[in-house]
Scaffold this active site. Structure first.
Site, PDB file in Angstrom:
ATOM      1  N   TYR A 364       0.766  -1.109   0.050  1.00 41.97           N
ATOM      2  CA  TYR A 364       0.060   0.018  -0.062  1.00 41.97           C
ATOM      3  C   TYR A 364       0.856   1.159   0.002  1.00 41.97           C
ATOM      4  O   TYR A 364       1.992   1.228   0.941  1.00 41.97           O
ATOM      5  CB  TYR A 364      -0.855   0.061   1.199  1.00 41.97           C
ATOM      6  CG  TYR A 364      -2.086   0.857   1.300  1.00 41.97           C
ATOM      7  CD1 TYR A 364      -2.412   2.040   0.313  1.00 41.97           C
ATOM      8  CD2 TYR A 364      -3.050   0.833   2.384  1.00 41.97           C
ATOM      9  CE1 TYR A 364      -3.392   2.937   0.493  1.00 41.97           C
ATOM     10  CE2 TYR A 364      -3.981   1.716   2.368  1.00 41.97           C
ATOM     11  CZ  TYR A 364      -4.221   2.827   1.454  1.00 41.97           C
ATOM     12  OH  TYR A 364      -5.357   3.635   1.803  1.00 41.97           O
ATOM     13  N   CYS A 365       0.824   1.968  -0.872  1.00 34.94           N
ATOM     14  CA  CYS A 365       1.457   3.326  -0.890  1.00 34.94           C
ATOM     15  C   CYS A 365       2.736   3.130  -1.038  1.00 34.94           C
ATOM     16  O   CYS A 365       3.529   2.410  -2.083  1.00 34.94           O
ATOM     17  CB  CYS A 365       0.984   4.222   0.184  1.00 34.94           C
ATOM     18  SG  CYS A 365       1.510   6.035  -0.052  1.00 34.94           S
ATOM     19  N   ILE A 366       3.640   3.786  -0.273  1.00 35.83           N
ATOM     20  CA  ILE A 366       5.235   3.279  -0.276  1.00 35.83           C
ATOM     21  C   ILE A 366       5.623   2.145  -0.063  1.00 35.83           C
ATOM     22  O   ILE A 366       6.414   1.889  -0.517  1.00 35.83           O
ATOM     23  CB  ILE A 366       5.808   4.455   0.631  1.00 35.83           C
ATOM     24  CG1 ILE A 366       7.494   4.511   0.345  1.00 35.83           C
ATOM     25  CG2 ILE A 366       5.274   3.945   2.108  1.00 35.83           C
ATOM     26  CD1 ILE A 366       8.105   5.531   1.505  1.00 35.83           C
TER      27      ILE A 366
END
Length: 627
Positions: A364-366
């Site tokens: 998720y994301c980074i």
């Protein structure tokens, strides 16, 4: 709301250096004067109540001064743009003035004419004792929802003039002949920040909601607002950071983040949680989720009704999640390679615990960016442990820096480097402040008005509670990410060097499902799409959810709130063509992804209960707060 931008009486035209403490003292004195005037007019508290409120203001003022005194030395490099931006804007202004003087004069005359028209209308309305307001060009602006903005000549004039000023500033900025797109984005961003900051709703004397509340509560709202301000400054080490949610309303593991599970492994950088199955049979291949270490993992388990963790368990997955350590200075030298090593270690633990050679992974994301780096590394090593990967709102191609352009230039990044040198960390409050100013009216000015001017308590809102439960970033990792990935775009370009390898986005070759969100301002969907299109996998699915970075992901099927788009496009034509060919489907994307995941999760086997572990979920690391 660091300082009152309006000139103070007695300035006599002299420019004063911004001084938050002086301005807070001025605000205290003004609040006391207002209470006194209200009492004299018969609209305020009794003499006894007035004396009590003034005494409270004086006591709070002393606490506030002490709290401000604990603030560490400011770092100018992260307080605003560097001098290069102002020199660029000044040069562009002088160039435009010299080359197009008539156009600039016409713009100025138009501004004067509109200002005089606003004043003339207000005069006429005052003379008649009523106001017939024209249609508002920003009728949907929630800041001006109070009827007085239309019906009262004074407030209507203020609003109209603010809109005139805002339009004039934007027009002036748009006419500047700037050297490149980066300078254009930075000037536009700074212009919008100034416009948002100068909104009349941000000042007590020009905010009808706050004035009405003060009269209605006999001045109590002003005192409560000062109490809220003192609380926030004390809580944040002398920094003025408005609380977005009631910190006492939630407790992780008590009323949020309650899915049953066990911490089955603890390492210096992470805890590994295995959740208790809720079905008799599960898919053979386990599933591990890597959440971003910028925030905490329980965003995926806020409440039972919107918990992705519980939903995945219901779909028959043996589910593991990583809970990251909230780093202190002792982890300042932790780098991206350490996080990749943690990914590999967590995968090994999952494989050992389940007896499976392969697993499915989510980032998720980074954490999705780092999962992509890990997939590239595994491909180069010939390691086939990942059967499929899913990316939530993940950037891997940073060629377009979008709304982060202003924060990813050398002046601001150098300021972050100074922060890292001083503290060993990119501290949580700086990261949170940066994110907040991408949506300043919603996440800075609006909450500050409600808390400090209206005297309202922060809401008991689980999502905002999570948003405020931020984490520090290790200094070394933060600089690697900013320089190597964001600024140099090495992963999508010449290769990101790490762990003795040069990793390329084309090395990602496992079956892949990527979910992006239509209005995501942190990871814009077109940039997520561009990264997926550059990957080497032939088996890839892209799903575009409605809504933003969080609401578009935490979108359970039971809500039936946001729909999603899918397309059979082959990723060769570009994101716009993909979007035009996509079909819209009502409801959450979770079931569609669930079907995709089930096809790659193996046959059904008996459910696996977590073995005796270290402690129950949600573990210990999630409770560590950034200092």
């Amino acid at each position: 709301m660091d300082a009152n931008p309006e000139p103070q009486a007695g300035d006599q035209g002299a420019e004063k250096t911004p001084d938050p403490i002086r301005d807070i003292q001025d605000s205290q004195q003004e609040a006391a004067r207002m209470l006194s005037r209200m009492a004299d007019m018969g609209h305020g508290p009794t003499a006894q109540k007035l004396a009590e409120n003034i005494e409270r203001i004086e006591g709070l003022g002393q606490r506030l001064m002490q709290a401000f005194g604990s603030r560490s030395l400011p770092n100018p490099g992260v307080e605003g743009p560097g001098p290069d931006l102002f020199m660029t804007a000044t040069s562009a202004f002088m160039k435009t003035l010299s080359e197009h003087p008539t156009r600039m004069l016409e713009t100025q005359v138009s501004y004067w004419a509109e200002t005089l028209t606003n004043y003339s209308r207000a005069q006429q309305a005052l003379a008649k004792g009523q106001l017939s307001a024209p249609e508002d060009e920003n009728a949907d602006d929630r800041r001006f929802s109070n009827p007085l903005w239309k019906s009262h000549p004074y407030f209507n004039l203020i609003k109209k003039q603010y809109q005139t000023n805002a339009r004039a500033l934007r027009d002036a900025a748009s006419e500047l002949q700037l050297p490149d797109q980066i300078a254009r984005r930075r000037v536009d961003w700074l212009t919008n920040q100034i416009i948002d900051m100068m909104a009349p709703t941000n000042f007590l004397a020009t905010n009808p909601d706050a004035l009405e509340k003060a009269i209605e509560t006999e001045g109590e709202s002003l005192v409560r607002g000062l109490e809220n301000l003192v609380r926030d400054v004390e809580m944040n080490g002398g920094e003025m950071v408005v609380s977005l949610a009631d910190r006492n309303a939630f407790a992780v593991g008590d009323n949020i983040g309650t899915a049953p599970g066990t911490v089955v492994h603890r390492a210096p950088l992470y805890e590994l949680i295995q959740y208790a199955p809720t079905t008799d049979k599960v898919h053979a291949l386990p599933l591990i989720i890597f959440p971003p270490w910028i925030n905490k993992f329980y965003i995926l388990d806020l409440k039972p009704q919107n918990s992705m963790i519980r939903w995945l368990l219901e779909q028959g997955h043996t589910l593991f999640i990583v809970s990251w350590k909230n780093p202190g200075p002792e982890l300042s030298e932790t780098g991206m390679e350490d996080y990749i090593a943690a990914y590999l270690d967590a995968m090994d633990r999952v494989r050992d615990l389940t007896g499976q050679e392969k697993l499915n992974a989510v980032g998720y994301c980074i954490a999705g960016t780092t999962l992509s780096l890990t997939l590239a590394l595994l491909e180069q090593r010939g390691d086939k442990r990942i059967n499929s990967a899913t990316l939530f709102t993940t950037l891997t191609d940073f060629s377009d820096q979008g709304e982060f352009t202003s924060f990813l230039q050398n002046d601001f990044v150098s300021g972050i480097a100074e922060e890292v040198k001083r503290h060993g960390l990119l501290r949580a409050h700086l990261m949170s402040r940066t994110m907040s100013f991408l949506r300043a009216n919603d996440l800075v000015w609006g909450p500050a008005i409600r808390s400090y001017m209206m005297g309202e308590a922060p809401p008991a809102f689980d999502l905002l509670f999570w948003n405020g439960d931020s984490t520090n970033l290790p200094g070394r990792m933060a600089m690697q990410y900013l320089h190597g990935l964001c600024q140099e775009n090495a992963f999508a370009g010449e290769g990101f060097e790490i762990m003795g390898r040069r990793l390329h986005i084309s090395d990602v070759k496992v079956p892949l499902c990527a979910i992006a969100c239509e209005t995501d301002h942190i990871a814009p969907w077109k940039d997520c799409w561009r990264g997926v299109a550059a990957m080497g996998t032939r088996d890839r699915t892209f799903i575009l959810s409605q809504s933003g970075h969080i609401a578009g992901i935490v979108n359970p099927p039971s809500k039936k709130k946001y729909g999603h788009y899918v397309s059979d496009d082959d990723f060769t034509s570009g994101h716009e063509e993909w979007r035009e060919s996509a079909s819209f489907h009502e409801g959450s994307w979770w079931p569609r992804w669930g079907e995709w995941l089930a096809e790659r999760a193996g046959q059904m086997v008996d459910a696996r209960m977590p073995e005796d572990g270290l402690e129950p979920a949600p573990g210990s690391y999630v409770h560590e707060r950034a200092g």
